[in-house]
Design a protein around this motif. Structure first.
Motif, PDB file in Angstrom:
ATOM      1  N   MET A   6     -11.709  -3.113   4.891  1.00  0.00           N
ATOM      2  CA  MET A   6     -10.537  -3.542   5.557  1.00  0.00           C
ATOM      3  C   MET A   6      -9.046  -3.353   4.670  1.00  0.00           C
ATOM      4  O   MET A   6      -9.343  -3.810   3.546  1.00  0.00           O
ATOM      5  N   LEU A   7      -8.201  -2.850   5.212  1.00  0.00           N
ATOM      6  CA  LEU A   7      -6.940  -2.819   4.383  1.00  0.00           C
ATOM      7  C   LEU A   7      -6.147  -4.268   4.229  1.00  0.00           C
ATOM      8  O   LEU A   7      -6.103  -4.718   5.370  1.00  0.00           O
ATOM      9  N   ALA A   8      -6.203  -4.720   3.024  1.00  0.00           N
ATOM     10  CA  ALA A   8      -5.714  -6.205   2.908  1.00  0.00           C
ATOM     11  C   ALA A   8      -4.459  -6.213   3.124  1.00  0.00           C
ATOM     12  O   ALA A   8      -3.805  -6.322   2.067  1.00  0.00           O
ATOM     13  N   ILE A   9      -3.754  -6.466   4.565  1.00  0.00           N
ATOM     14  CA  ILE A   9      -2.368  -6.956   4.486  1.00  0.00           C
ATOM     15  C   ILE A   9      -2.162  -8.118   4.933  1.00  0.00           C
ATOM     16  O   ILE A   9      -1.057  -8.600   5.067  1.00  0.00           O
ATOM     17  N   LEU A  10      -3.413  -9.037   4.968  1.00  0.00           N
ATOM     18  CA  LEU A  10      -3.030 -10.309   5.870  1.00  0.00           C
ATOM     19  C   LEU A  10      -2.369 -11.237   4.725  1.00  0.00           C
ATOM     20  O   LEU A  10      -2.966 -11.364   3.676  1.00  0.00           O
ATOM     21  N   ARG A  11      -1.387 -12.026   5.253  1.00  0.00           N
ATOM     22  CA  ARG A  11      -0.554 -12.812   4.225  1.00  0.00           C
ATOM     23  C   ARG A  11      -0.446 -14.259   4.883  1.00  0.00           C
ATOM     24  O   ARG A  11       0.320 -14.165   5.590  1.00  0.00           O
ATOM     25  N   HIS A  12      -1.268 -15.039   4.572  1.00  0.00           N
ATOM     26  CA  HIS A  12      -1.437 -16.273   5.350  1.00  0.00           C
ATOM     27  C   HIS A  12      -0.382 -17.379   5.167  1.00  0.00           C
ATOM     28  O   HIS A  12      -0.263 -18.307   5.707  1.00  0.00           O
ATOM     29  N   ARG A  13       0.511 -16.807   4.029  1.00  0.00           N
ATOM     30  CA  ARG A  13       1.771 -18.123   4.011  1.00  0.00           C
ATOM     31  C   ARG A  13       2.878 -17.823   4.803  1.00  0.00           C
ATOM     32  O   ARG A  13       3.550 -18.390   4.916  1.00  0.00           O
ATOM     33  N   TRP A  14       2.718 -16.594   5.603  1.00  0.00           N
ATOM     34  CA  TRP A  14       3.620 -16.287   6.677  1.00  0.00           C
ATOM     35  C   TRP A  14       3.178 -17.288   7.852  1.00  0.00           C
ATOM     36  O   TRP A  14       2.199 -17.908   7.926  1.00  0.00           O
ATOM     37  N   PRO A  15       4.149 -17.422   8.702  1.00  0.00           N
ATOM     38  CA  PRO A  15       3.684 -17.906  10.050  1.00  0.00           C
ATOM     39  C   PRO A  15       2.381 -17.265  10.646  1.00  0.00           C
ATOM     40  O   PRO A  15       2.404 -15.944  10.150  1.00  0.00           O
ATOM     41  N   ALA A  16       1.711 -18.029  11.209  1.00  0.00           N
ATOM     42  CA  ALA A  16       0.453 -17.393  11.505  1.00  0.00           C
ATOM     43  C   ALA A  16       0.407 -16.167  12.592  1.00  0.00           C
ATOM     44  O   ALA A  16      -0.325 -15.215  12.583  1.00  0.00           O
ATOM     45  N   VAL A  17       1.544 -16.006  13.305  1.00  0.00           N
ATOM     46  CA  VAL A  17       1.829 -15.082  13.898  1.00  0.00           C
ATOM     47  C   VAL A  17       1.716 -13.580  13.342  1.00  0.00           C
ATOM     48  O   VAL A  17       1.100 -12.546  13.506  1.00  0.00           O
TER      49      VAL A  17
ATOM     50  N   GLU B   9       2.861   2.350   3.147  1.00  0.00           N
ATOM     51  CA  GLU B   9       1.601   3.037   2.578  1.00  0.00           C
ATOM     52  C   GLU B   9       1.557   3.125   1.101  1.00  0.00           C
ATOM     53  O   GLU B   9       0.513   3.758   0.550  1.00  0.00           O
ATOM     54  N   VAL B  10       2.320   2.717   0.323  1.00  0.00           N
ATOM     55  CA  VAL B  10       2.468   2.843  -1.292  1.00  0.00           C
ATOM     56  C   VAL B  10       2.542   1.559  -1.762  1.00  0.00           C
ATOM     57  O   VAL B  10       1.553   1.050  -2.404  1.00  0.00           O
ATOM     58  N   ARG B  11       3.768   0.703  -1.975  1.00  0.00           N
ATOM     59  CA  ARG B  11       3.774  -0.388  -2.728  1.00  0.00           C
ATOM     60  C   ARG B  11       2.875  -1.418  -2.174  1.00  0.00           C
ATOM     61  O   ARG B  11       2.165  -2.100  -2.954  1.00  0.00           O
ATOM     62  N   GLY B  12       2.753  -1.683  -0.905  1.00  0.00           N
ATOM     63  CA  GLY B  12       2.067  -2.785  -0.506  1.00  0.00           C
ATOM     64  C   GLY B  12       0.354  -2.541  -0.723  1.00  0.00           C
ATOM     65  O   GLY B  12       0.011  -3.506  -1.258  1.00  0.00           O
ATOM     66  N   PRO B  13      -0.113  -1.553  -0.374  1.00  0.00           N
ATOM     67  CA  PRO B  13      -1.533  -1.239  -0.908  1.00  0.00           C
ATOM     68  C   PRO B  13      -1.543  -1.248  -2.293  1.00  0.00           C
ATOM     69  O   PRO B  13      -2.911  -1.832  -2.860  1.00  0.00           O
ATOM     70  N   ILE B  14      -0.799  -0.778  -3.043  1.00  0.00           N
ATOM     71  CA  ILE B  14      -0.936  -0.936  -4.736  1.00  0.00           C
ATOM     72  C   ILE B  14      -0.987  -2.537  -4.997  1.00  0.00           C
ATOM     73  O   ILE B  14      -1.795  -3.105  -5.764  1.00  0.00           O
ATOM     74  N   SER B  15      -0.031  -3.241  -4.327  1.00  0.00           N
ATOM     75  CA  SER B  15       0.303  -4.684  -4.754  1.00  0.00           C
ATOM     76  C   SER B  15      -1.039  -5.469  -4.378  1.00  0.00           C
ATOM     77  O   SER B  15      -1.233  -6.442  -5.281  1.00  0.00           O
ATOM     78  N   ARG B  16      -1.365  -5.244  -3.255  1.00  0.00           N
ATOM     79  CA  ARG B  16      -2.584  -6.068  -2.694  1.00  0.00           C
ATOM     80  C   ARG B  16      -3.810  -5.820  -3.676  1.00  0.00           C
ATOM     81  O   ARG B  16      -4.505  -6.940  -4.059  1.00  0.00           O
ATOM     82  N   THR B  17      -3.980  -4.702  -4.183  1.00  0.00           N
ATOM     83  CA  THR B  17      -5.040  -4.233  -5.202  1.00  0.00           C
ATOM     84  C   THR B  17      -4.691  -5.149  -6.315  1.00  0.00           C
ATOM     85  O   THR B  17      -5.594  -5.665  -7.179  1.00  0.00           O
ATOM     86  N   LEU B  18      -3.664  -5.054  -6.847  1.00  0.00           N
ATOM     87  CA  LEU B  18      -2.894  -5.844  -8.039  1.00  0.00           C
ATOM     88  C   LEU B  18      -3.354  -7.278  -7.985  1.00  0.00           C
ATOM     89  O   LEU B  18      -3.934  -7.929  -8.748  1.00  0.00           O
ATOM     90  N   CYS B  19      -3.081  -7.955  -6.772  1.00  0.00           N
ATOM     91  CA  CYS B  19      -3.090  -9.410  -6.626  1.00  0.00           C
ATOM     92  C   CYS B  19      -4.486  -9.569  -6.575  1.00  0.00           C
ATOM     93  O   CYS B  19      -4.889 -10.647  -7.116  1.00  0.00           O
ATOM     94  N   ALA B  20      -5.387  -8.988  -5.979  1.00  0.00           N
ATOM     95  CA  ALA B  20      -6.870  -8.991  -6.001  1.00  0.00           C
ATOM     96  C   ALA B  20      -7.318  -9.037  -7.377  1.00  0.00           C
ATOM     97  O   ALA B  20      -8.212 -10.044  -7.756  1.00  0.00           O
TER      98      ALA B  20
END
Length: 399
Positions: free
Chosen positions: A1-12, A314-325
């Motif tokens: 699963m592509l990890a884009i979930l950001r739980h600190r946002w509003p849940a919506v 399609e670029v920064r977000g996927p790289i950043s979530r990989t770094l974050c993990a």
């Protein structure tokens, strides 16, 4: 699963982002599946607590785009206009089952949260921009002394996504599940026996201020452990909590290439990172710089934000979530090819996200949402089905 979930946002927003992530990986239902306007949610109270239970279904209607709440029949009610200062919200609570009992309500097509509280109803208010969510890292929040928790869900024409989350806090234990069209069911989020108390005990035993994440009521009742991000914000964790590891990562990749392959279904899409002039630059296969990162701090790491911001691109977000993990799991020094998806390699450095480590160690299936991109490599506590027949929320024992 592509990890884009950001739980600190509003849940919506979190649920909507999660939906987009899941659809990217082809989890849409069969073409002939028709998800009804509401589905049953069976709530089982195995908590062993005698307190009254209050349940809330809150979010954004995927039919109208309005924020609001749902009653026990799954009927959606938009919130009235809010104010400045915020005004009290209508009572959206649904009585939950007593200890040892189950009850069934219906949930509509929403992106939102299923809150539950023991003993007292939660205090919700409406600002001019919408619902004010509980923020118990703030000592003056009216919900600070209430024992509560929440699950996040999206139900739409493509199915149900339902998770358990510890991104903001670890508190009242619960698990989630879904029943499929063939009658089979899957569940996740359950702690191992003794796991609830074990999390708090392990945090107290971890040096470096991690025990300070625990919040108690004046009567001594343990209410929750805040996430390390909120620990930084409240001063219980030092701002230098991750500095040593971050410094070592920056030093390593000044002379070594960090290869990121962010999409599991696109193994040929790779980006190559090197630190130069204190900045981590990523290039594509043609050698063109596609994005750059300043050296992050602990807040950026624990929150997967700020200097590790992850736009839904399609670029920064996927790289950043990989770094974050990689930072939270402390795999960046041991593996220059990221993401490292083997749980056996996680949290092995002395400097790591001990909150996430401790929670994962005590989950029956090892899965949790202990930080925003914990779904990198499928380590998240999530159930999904494209043609759901019933959802489950089980309130588990406090042991």
């Amino acid at each position: 699963m592509l990890a884009i979930l950001r739980h600190r946002w509003p849940a919506v927003a979190a649920a909507a982002a999660l939906l987009g992530a899941l659809l990217t990986f082809g989890t849409t239902p069969p073409a002939d599946a028709a998800v009804p306007a509401t589905i049953p949610l069976q709530i089982t109270n195995n908590s062993g607590r005698g307190d009254p239970l209050h349940v809330y279904i809150l979010g954004t209607s995927l039919t109208t785009g309005q924020q609001g709440w749902a009653d026990a029949n799954g009927t959606f009610h938009p919130w009235p206009a809010g104010g400045n200062p915020p005004t009290p919200a209508p009572d959206a609570s649904v009585p939950g089952p007593a200890a040892g009992q189950s009850s069934t309500i219906r949930i509509p097509k929403l992106s939102g949260r299923i809150y539950f509280s023991y003993g007292q109803k939660l205090v919700f208010k409406l600002a001019t921009g919408g619902l004010v969510q509980p923020a118990v890292q703030n000592p003056s929040d009216p919900n600070r002394d209430i024992l509560f928790n929440w699950s996040e869900y999206t139900l739409n024409d493509s199915g149900l996504w339902l998770n358990s989350t510890q991104v903001d806090m670890f508190s009242a234990p619960y698990s989630v599940g879904v029943q499929r069209a063939d009658g089979s069911a899957s569940s996740t989020g359950r702690l191992e026996p003794g796991g609830y108390n074990g999390v708090f005990s392990a945090l107290r035993a971890q040096s470096g201020g991690w025990g300070g994440l625990i919040q108690t009521r004046s009567d001594g009742t343990v209410l929750r452990a805040l996430s390390p991000l909120y620990g930084l914000e409240t001063g219980t964790l030092p701002t230098s909590a991750m500095d040593d590891y971050i410094d070592r990562v920056w030093q390593k990749y000044a002379t070594t290439t960090l290869t990121v392959t962010p999409f599991a279904n696109q193994p040929d899409t790779k980006y190559y990172g090197r630190v130069s002039g204190g900045v981590l630059n990523f290039t594509n296969g043609s050698g063109t710089v596609v994005t750059s990162f300043q050296k992050p701090d602990a807040s950026s790491v624990f929150g997967c934000h700020r200097l590790l911001d992850a736009p839904n691109d399609e670029v920064r977000g996927p790289i950043s979530r990989t770094l974050c993990a990689g930072f939270n799991r402390s795999t960046l020094l041991t593996n220059p090819n990221q993401p490292d998806t083997s749980a056996a390699n996680f949290y092995q450095d002395a400097v790591t996200n001990h909150y996430a480590r401790i929670i994962h160690d005590r989950m029956a299936d090892g899965k949790a949402y202990a930080f925003a991109f914990d779904d990198v490599g499928h380590h998240e506590s999530l159930v999904h089905d494209g043609d759901p027949r019933q959802a489950y929320l089980t309130l588990d024992p406090f042991n």
